[in-house]
Design a protein around this motif. Sequence first.
Motif, mmCIF file in Angstrom:
data_model
loop_
_atom_site.group_PDB
_atom_site.id
_atom_site.type_symbol
_atom_site.label_atom_id
_atom_site.label_comp_id
_atom_site.label_asym_id
_atom_site.label_seq_id
_atom_site.Cartn_x
_atom_site.Cartn_y
_atom_site.Cartn_z
ATOM 1 N N LEU A 644 0.818 -1.207 0.000
ATOM 2 C CA LEU A 644 0.000 0.000 0.000
ATOM 3 C C LEU A 644 0.854 1.261 0.000
ATOM 4 O O LEU A 644 0.502 2.264 -0.634
ATOM 5 C CB LEU A 644 -0.939 -0.012 1.201
ATOM 6 C CG LEU A 644 -2.064 -1.046 1.118
ATOM 7 C CD1 LEU A 644 -2.648 -1.326 2.494
ATOM 8 C CD2 LEU A 644 -3.168 -0.570 0.174
ATOM 9 N N LEU A 645 1.984 1.234 0.694
ATOM 10 C CA LEU A 645 2.882 2.393 0.676
ATOM 11 C C LEU A 645 3.337 2.709 -0.744
ATOM 12 O O LEU A 645 3.457 3.881 -1.134
ATOM 13 C CB LEU A 645 4.099 2.138 1.571
ATOM 14 C CG LEU A 645 3.879 2.227 3.076
ATOM 15 C CD1 LEU A 645 5.139 1.815 3.829
ATOM 16 C CD2 LEU A 645 3.460 3.633 3.486
ATOM 17 N N ARG A 646 3.565 1.689 -1.534
ATOM 18 C CA ARG A 646 3.997 1.925 -2.925
ATOM 19 C C ARG A 646 2.915 2.653 -3.718
ATOM 20 O O ARG A 646 3.222 3.459 -4.602
ATOM 21 C CB ARG A 646 4.365 0.606 -3.589
ATOM 22 C CG ARG A 646 5.610 -0.052 -2.997
ATOM 23 C CD ARG A 646 6.008 -1.329 -3.735
ATOM 24 N NE ARG A 646 7.185 -1.932 -3.131
ATOM 25 C CZ ARG A 646 7.145 -2.852 -2.176
ATOM 26 N NH1 ARG A 646 5.967 -3.311 -1.753
ATOM 27 N NH2 ARG A 646 8.249 -3.331 -1.658
ATOM 28 N N LEU A 647 1.661 2.376 -3.387
ATOM 29 C CA LEU A 647 0.577 3.047 -4.095
ATOM 30 C C LEU A 647 0.399 4.490 -3.616
ATOM 31 O O LEU A 647 0.015 5.369 -4.399
ATOM 32 C CB LEU A 647 -0.730 2.273 -3.892
ATOM 33 C CG LEU A 647 -0.766 0.866 -4.498
ATOM 34 C CD1 LEU A 647 -2.069 0.166 -4.138
ATOM 35 C CD2 LEU A 647 -0.604 0.924 -6.014
ATOM 36 N N VAL A 648 0.670 4.728 -2.341
ATOM 37 C CA VAL A 648 0.563 6.090 -1.818
ATOM 38 C C VAL A 648 1.550 7.016 -2.520
ATOM 39 O O VAL A 648 1.219 8.151 -2.897
ATOM 40 C CB VAL A 648 0.804 6.110 -0.294
ATOM 41 C CG1 VAL A 648 0.972 7.540 0.215
ATOM 42 C CG2 VAL A 648 -0.338 5.428 0.437
ATOM 43 N N PHE A 649 2.775 6.525 -2.733
ATOM 44 C CA PHE A 649 3.842 7.374 -3.266
ATOM 45 C C PHE A 649 3.917 7.278 -4.787
ATOM 46 O O PHE A 649 4.936 6.909 -5.368
ATOM 47 C CB PHE A 649 5.178 7.015 -2.610
ATOM 48 C CG PHE A 649 5.246 7.447 -1.181
ATOM 49 C CD1 PHE A 649 5.586 8.743 -0.845
ATOM 50 C CD2 PHE A 649 4.926 6.563 -0.162
ATOM 51 C CE1 PHE A 649 5.628 9.149 0.482
ATOM 52 C CE2 PHE A 649 4.964 6.952 1.164
ATOM 53 C CZ PHE A 649 5.308 8.263 1.487
ATOM 54 N N ARG A 650 2.799 7.629 -5.409
ATOM 55 C CA ARG A 650 2.749 7.734 -6.865
ATOM 56 C C ARG A 650 2.493 9.177 -7.251
ATOM 57 O O ARG A 650 1.703 9.857 -6.594
ATOM 58 C CB ARG A 650 1.611 6.873 -7.432
ATOM 59 C CG ARG A 650 1.787 5.401 -7.305
ATOM 60 C CD ARG A 650 0.539 4.682 -7.798
ATOM 61 N NE ARG A 650 -0.618 4.967 -6.952
ATOM 62 C CZ ARG A 650 -1.828 4.460 -7.142
ATOM 63 N NH1 ARG A 650 -2.055 3.670 -8.174
ATOM 64 N NH2 ARG A 650 -2.830 4.748 -6.321
#
Length: 795
Positions: A644-650
């Motif tokens: 989920l963190l990877r999706l936040v930092f887009r």
Amino acid sequence: MARSLTYSRPSDGWLDSLPLGNGHLGAMVEAGPETVHLHLNDGTAWSGSTGSEHRRGAVTAQDAAAALAAARARIAEGRPVDAERELRVLQSRYSQAYLPFADLTITVASAAATDFSRTLSLGDATHSVIATSAGNDLRYDTFISAPDGVLVHRVRSTTPIRLTLDLRTPLRETSRSASPGGTAIGFDLPSDVAPGHEPDEPALTWDLPGIDPLSGVVVAGWRHDGRASGDARVDGVTELVLVLATETTFSGLATRAGSTQADAMRLAAKRVDAALASPFEDLLDRHIGAHRALYDRVSLSLSLGAASEVSPDPDVRLGEVAADGGIDPGLVALLFDYGRYLLISSSRPGGLPATLQGLWNNELQPPWSSNYTLNINTGMNYWAAEALQLPECHEPLLDLVEALAAAGADTARRLYSCRGWVAHHNTDAWAFSSPTSGDASWSQWPMGGIWLVLQLDEHRRFGAADDRWLARFWDVATGAAAFALDWLVEDESGNLGTRPSTSPENRFSTPDGPASLVSASALDRALLADLFSTVEDLAARLDRLDLPIVAEVLAARSRIAGPRITPSGEIEEWGTVLDETDPQHRHVSHLYPLYPGRGTRAPALEAAASRSLDRRGDDSTGWSLVWKLCLRARLRQPDRVADLLRLVFRPSTEGATGHAGGLYRNFFAAHPPFQIDGNLGFPAAVCEMLLQSHSGEISLLPALPVDLPEGTATGLRVRPGLLVDVSWSAGTLVSATLASAIRDSGTLASATLAAGAAGEYRVVYRGTDIVVSVLPGERATVTWDGIVLRAAGAP
């Protein structure tokens, strides 16, 4: 570590500008080498008035009773679409909008810059611009002071320059005055602003019978070492200090305007004159001191261990993360600090709560009216307040709930024949409490006030509530409980539940089309169970267990069914098994008991919650990603947290559509469009990764991703009021220090923050535990030797 957002290029629009605020006055700073554009907001700038909610006439009790009885009958008959049609009688159009206020543009006549940077310092709450050109260095410094109640902007140049100042408003200007030393404008706010999802309504209406809208003013004054050339131009300047104040005729939540524009002008001018009489350095020192008193309570340092942290260039670092699909610890820590900064900037005692966009909005018809959306977003704005040691930021929310309790008492009686008070999914500065027009999936949800009460209860559960606060809270909590008790209906098995009921904004399939009305949804049952537990806990704390309302609550609570698991192994959402029209819906309301509710450690329920999240999928809006982060952290699933963190930092772009969150260039969270809840909720998710205390024990690093191997957090608060510092290396706990601290606050937290938190606590890490004794005013340290936890001084 003080962090900042630093860019080596000019701003490109509002979503590339940087925010300042003191809880009342806000500004987005759009800056280039020759121009600084301050987009101004005032937290009390709302359309409409107290008469807005019922300007077309209030629903009568007789009509409401007939509609409710018919709707309940249709639901019992299995005809939810027909039930929705019946309930439209209860709807009262829409709440009002939070509006932009004014714009100040400062233009410098200067040679083209060869070097440029703009920086928002989170630790100092200051914005600075440095622009270098041939033979000249320019610097702009801007901050908004809470102690002085003004915006301060300073321009300095190594050579004399020409400055032009232009103050405008998008609202209806009614007066303007100007002199070589300042300018002021007065204006009216509109009588009505309809949300974009009401296309048949005029977007903006200035005058309406029965509506007494607000007026506003902006006053700006300046001093300089140049010479005035007209009212808005100054020549030969090497230093100019500008001070600006805003004011409206707003007199309080749900209160009619009680002052005149002339009164507002005098108040704003008084603040400007007082600030101009102070040296710039004194204004700056007072501002930074007040900000750091809140901001410095907590710190977070994250790294990969290979190099020291730096203040990241957001453009470069976001691009790198997007390219390699990894997690940048520096960006995680930056977004954590940005969330703390934004909460401090947008919610202070004496102001209004943070709206859907915090304190900042630049549209006359903003998305969803930039109001208070109670079925998740307003509460999420405050999820992190207690863990971040920012209980003062909760105070505006209590003010709003008290206003809703007063206004919502009539709504509860008239629409539902219930005691107490009620609020639905939307409200505004006028304490709108009715169902809005529109789809029943969001409109017909009378649980908004209850969810707000439970959010405020975190203030008590974290040990920050004093006697004055508890007395205020008792009144709104028992009022919400009185409504809930009367709203309950008995089902065939003898359980108590709600009818009609929804799972906010989600719908299911029926032969007659999509529908949303059921009996006793999972969210409703969970909210009621937690509310009744809160009333019991409060009564015990205040020695009021013998009161009749408490007896009613205890009798009803035992008859409310808990979470249920479907045959496919998920948490049942609707009170019965139904097929969602959107299996990946952004709302996960049926998982409320896990977070932000009181949590569960029942393995079967945790497994069902995890399966429910799997079914929903990871990708969604910015705030939904943050909610899922909190849920995965509560489930102690660090690998899923990392996903989920990877999706936040887009990177997200202005104008993007669809439910795919990310970050705009100024790090505002995308719904899209922009909503502040993703930013304000993110620190709560990080706190859940590092510390959990909802289940009566203190769990250390329960959901730490391997991507965050090195770190230290200080000053985090856990229930029932302990302060905790925790550090780790190579992904493994180094130490945790627990303290029962007393801090003299003087605000909502009074002088006894964490008082009474001393005692014995069970501390858990990697399946092992230890009982730690925490003495008043002293520290206890826990370490990990690779096998067991050890406490300092313990055998």
